[in-house]
Design a protein around this motif. Structure first.
Motif, PDB file in Angstrom:
ATOM      1  N   PHE A   1       6.185   7.827   2.747  1.00 18.01           N
ATOM      2  CA  PHE A   1       5.824   6.528   2.309  1.00 18.01           C
ATOM      3  C   PHE A   1       6.928   5.638   1.926  1.00 18.01           C
ATOM      4  CE2 PHE A   1       1.545   9.176   1.144  1.00 18.01           C
ATOM      5  CZ  PHE A   1       1.068   8.353   2.121  1.00 18.01           C
ATOM      6  N   ARG A   2       7.898   6.244   1.302  1.00 19.00           N
ATOM      7  CA  ARG A   2       9.150   5.609   0.997  1.00 19.00           C
ATOM      8  C   ARG A   2       9.828   5.080   2.099  1.00 19.00           C
ATOM      9  NH1 ARG A   2      12.175   6.750  -3.841  1.00 19.00           N
ATOM     10  NH2 ARG A   2      13.949   6.571  -2.468  1.00 19.00           N
ATOM     11  N   HIS A   3       9.878   5.622   3.228  1.00 17.12           N
ATOM     12  CA  HIS A   3      10.330   5.048   4.426  1.00 17.12           C
ATOM     13  C   HIS A   3       9.343   4.040   4.892  1.00 17.12           C
ATOM     14  CE1 HIS A   3      13.369   7.776   5.827  1.00 17.12           C
ATOM     15  NE2 HIS A   3      12.644   8.627   5.215  1.00 17.12           N
ATOM     16  N   GLN A   4       8.349   4.046   4.617  1.00 18.20           N
ATOM     17  CA  GLN A   4       7.116   2.658   5.101  1.00 18.20           C
ATOM     18  C   GLN A   4       7.646   1.429   4.267  1.00 18.20           C
ATOM     19  OE1 GLN A   4       4.589   2.914   7.374  1.00 18.20           O
ATOM     20  NE2 GLN A   4       5.619   4.751   7.812  1.00 18.20           N
ATOM     21  N   GLU A   5       8.269   1.809   3.067  1.00 15.05           N
ATOM     22  CA  GLU A   5       8.680   0.801   2.186  1.00 15.05           C
ATOM     23  C   GLU A   5      10.159   0.504   2.619  1.00 15.05           C
ATOM     24  OE1 GLU A   5       7.854   1.096  -2.220  1.00 15.05           O
ATOM     25  OE2 GLU A   5       7.137   3.091  -1.475  1.00 15.05           O
ATOM     26  N   GLY A   6      10.803   0.913   3.445  1.00 14.03           N
ATOM     27  CA  GLY A   6      12.173   0.612   3.883  1.00 14.03           C
ATOM     28  C   GLY A   6      13.216   1.566   2.954  1.00 14.03           C
ATOM     29  N   LEU A   7      12.681   2.512   2.200  1.00 16.08           N
ATOM     30  CA  LEU A   7      13.615   3.227   1.647  1.00 16.08           C
ATOM     31  C   LEU A   7      13.962   4.570   2.213  1.00 16.08           C
ATOM     32  CD1 LEU A   7      11.662   2.948  -2.042  1.00 16.08           C
ATOM     33  CD2 LEU A   7      13.793   1.444  -1.226  1.00 16.08           C
ATOM     34  N   GLY A   8      14.845   5.214   1.870  1.00 16.80           N
ATOM     35  CA  GLY A   8      15.272   6.552   2.336  1.00 16.80           C
ATOM     36  C   GLY A   8      14.857   7.705   1.597  1.00 16.80           C
ATOM     37  N   ASP A   9      15.003   9.065   1.960  1.00 14.12           N
ATOM     38  CA  ASP A   9      14.431  10.304   1.443  1.00 14.12           C
ATOM     39  C   ASP A   9      14.799  10.367   0.075  1.00 14.12           C
ATOM     40  OD1 ASP A   9      13.455  10.934   3.864  1.00 14.12           O
ATOM     41  OD2 ASP A   9      15.008  12.247   4.221  1.00 14.12           O
TER      42      ASP A   9
ATOM     43  N   MET B   1       0.780  -1.067   0.006  1.00 16.61           N
ATOM     44  CA  MET B   1       0.136  -0.017  -0.025  1.00 16.61           C
ATOM     45  C   MET B   1       0.894   1.368   0.031  1.00 16.61           C
ATOM     46  SD  MET B   1      -3.141   1.133  -0.085  1.00 16.61           S
ATOM     47  CE  MET B   1      -4.358   1.847   0.322  1.00 16.61           C
ATOM     48  N   ALA B   2       1.823   1.185   0.595  1.00 15.54           N
ATOM     49  CA  ALA B   2       2.859   2.618   0.631  1.00 15.54           C
ATOM     50  C   ALA B   2       3.415   2.615  -0.730  1.00 15.54           C
ATOM     51  CB  ALA B   2       3.882   2.258   1.844  1.00 15.54           C
ATOM     52  N   HIS B   3       3.999   1.679  -1.220  1.00 13.65           N
ATOM     53  CA  HIS B   3       4.319   2.022  -2.734  1.00 13.65           C
ATOM     54  C   HIS B   3       3.246   2.662  -3.470  1.00 13.65           C
ATOM     55  CE1 HIS B   3       6.584   1.139  -6.346  1.00 13.65           C
ATOM     56  NE2 HIS B   3       5.575   0.733  -6.782  1.00 13.65           N
ATOM     57  N   PHE B   4       1.942   2.171  -3.486  1.00  9.99           N
ATOM     58  CA  PHE B   4       0.762   2.848  -4.163  1.00  9.99           C
ATOM     59  C   PHE B   4       0.669   4.119  -3.886  1.00  9.99           C
ATOM     60  CE2 PHE B   4      -3.495   4.258  -4.094  1.00  9.99           C
ATOM     61  CZ  PHE B   4      -3.737   4.429  -5.268  1.00  9.99           C
ATOM     62  N   LEU B   5       0.781   4.643  -2.614  1.00  9.87           N
ATOM     63  CA  LEU B   5       0.448   5.939  -2.140  1.00  9.87           C
ATOM     64  C   LEU B   5       1.839   6.707  -2.502  1.00  9.87           C
ATOM     65  CD1 LEU B   5      -0.954   5.132   1.636  1.00  9.87           C
ATOM     66  CD2 LEU B   5      -2.165   6.084  -0.460  1.00  9.87           C
ATOM     67  N   ALA B   6       2.998   6.223  -2.454  1.00 12.28           N
ATOM     68  CA  ALA B   6       4.305   6.933  -2.942  1.00 12.28           C
ATOM     69  C   ALA B   6       3.915   7.397  -4.351  1.00 12.28           C
ATOM     70  CB  ALA B   6       5.305   6.164  -2.532  1.00 12.28           C
ATOM     71  N   ASP B   7       3.664   6.545  -5.285  1.00 11.20           N
ATOM     72  CA  ASP B   7       3.430   6.563  -6.451  1.00 11.20           C
ATOM     73  C   ASP B   7       2.262   7.649  -6.837  1.00 11.20           C
ATOM     74  OD1 ASP B   7       5.329   4.738  -7.371  1.00 11.20           O
ATOM     75  OD2 ASP B   7       3.773   3.415  -7.739  1.00 11.20           O
ATOM     76  N   LEU B   8       1.062   7.600  -6.112  1.00  7.61           N
ATOM     77  CA  LEU B   8       0.166   8.605  -6.103  1.00  7.61           C
ATOM     78  C   LEU B   8       0.489   9.987  -5.702  1.00  7.61           C
ATOM     79  CD1 LEU B   8      -2.958   8.924  -6.445  1.00  7.61           C
ATOM     80  CD2 LEU B   8      -3.189   8.462  -4.115  1.00  7.61           C
ATOM     81  N   THR B   9       1.573   9.979  -4.743  1.00 10.21           N
ATOM     82  CA  THR B   9       2.120  11.295  -4.414  1.00 10.21           C
ATOM     83  C   THR B   9       2.945  11.961  -5.482  1.00 10.21           C
ATOM     84  OG1 THR B   9       1.910  10.378  -2.020  1.00 10.21           O
ATOM     85  CG2 THR B   9       3.287  12.480  -2.491  1.00 10.21           C
ATOM     86  N   VAL B  10       3.710  10.981  -5.983  1.00  7.76           N
ATOM     87  CA  VAL B  10       4.318  11.450  -7.351  1.00  7.76           C
ATOM     88  C   VAL B  10       3.495  12.132  -8.266  1.00  7.76           C
ATOM     89  CG1 VAL B  10       5.768  10.858  -9.072  1.00  7.76           C
ATOM     90  CG2 VAL B  10       6.227  10.057  -6.610  1.00  7.76           C
TER      91      VAL B  10
END
Length: 128
Positions: free
Chosen positions: A63-71, A1-10
């Motif tokens: 949302f990237r942090h939720q996926e384990g990614l950084g800023d 879900m975090a990946h989808f929300l990060a993409d939606l934010t983009v």
């Protein structure tokens, strides 16, 4: 879900950037849009020339942090636009063109607004 929300934010971020760049033209049809556009334009300048963070970049980073990614490295523009869509060497040209479009859109919006009010006044005179 975090990946989808990060993409939606983009996607929302890209739409916001398009609105900042071209939203003044919407005011040609809907004059009150200019007030929203001025807010977006001022906000866009503010987040690019001061240390004020962009809320959309902050949301994407969350949302990237939720996926384990950084800023986002370097922020939204640096990560998605510079050297991908816009070569860095052309950034000064892009700034001048963007400012030119902004001024042109506002002049056009003002001209259409004034013309619309002159037509309304002339119509009232003919009816009276």
């Amino acid at each position: 879900m975090a990946h989808f929300l990060a993409d939606l934010t983009v996607a929302v971020h890209i739409l916001a950037l398009l609105f900042i760049g071209l939203g003044g033209f919407l005011a040609w049809r809907w004059p009150k849009v200019v007030f929203v556009h001025v807010f977006f334009a001022v906000w866009g300048v503010l987040v690019n020339v001061t240390p004020v963070p962009c809320p959309l970049t902050a949301a994407e980073n969350f949302f990237r942090h939720q996926e384990g990614l950084g800023d986002l490295p370097g922020g939204f523009n640096a990560y998605y636009l510079y050297d991908t869509v816009i070569p860095r060497s052309l950034l000064p040209v892009v700034v001048v063109v963007a400012l030119g479009l902004l001024v042109f859109s506002y002049v056009g919006a003002y001209h259409r607004w004034r013309h619309r009010h002159e037509d309304t006044a002339a119509h009232r005179v003919r009816l009276g």
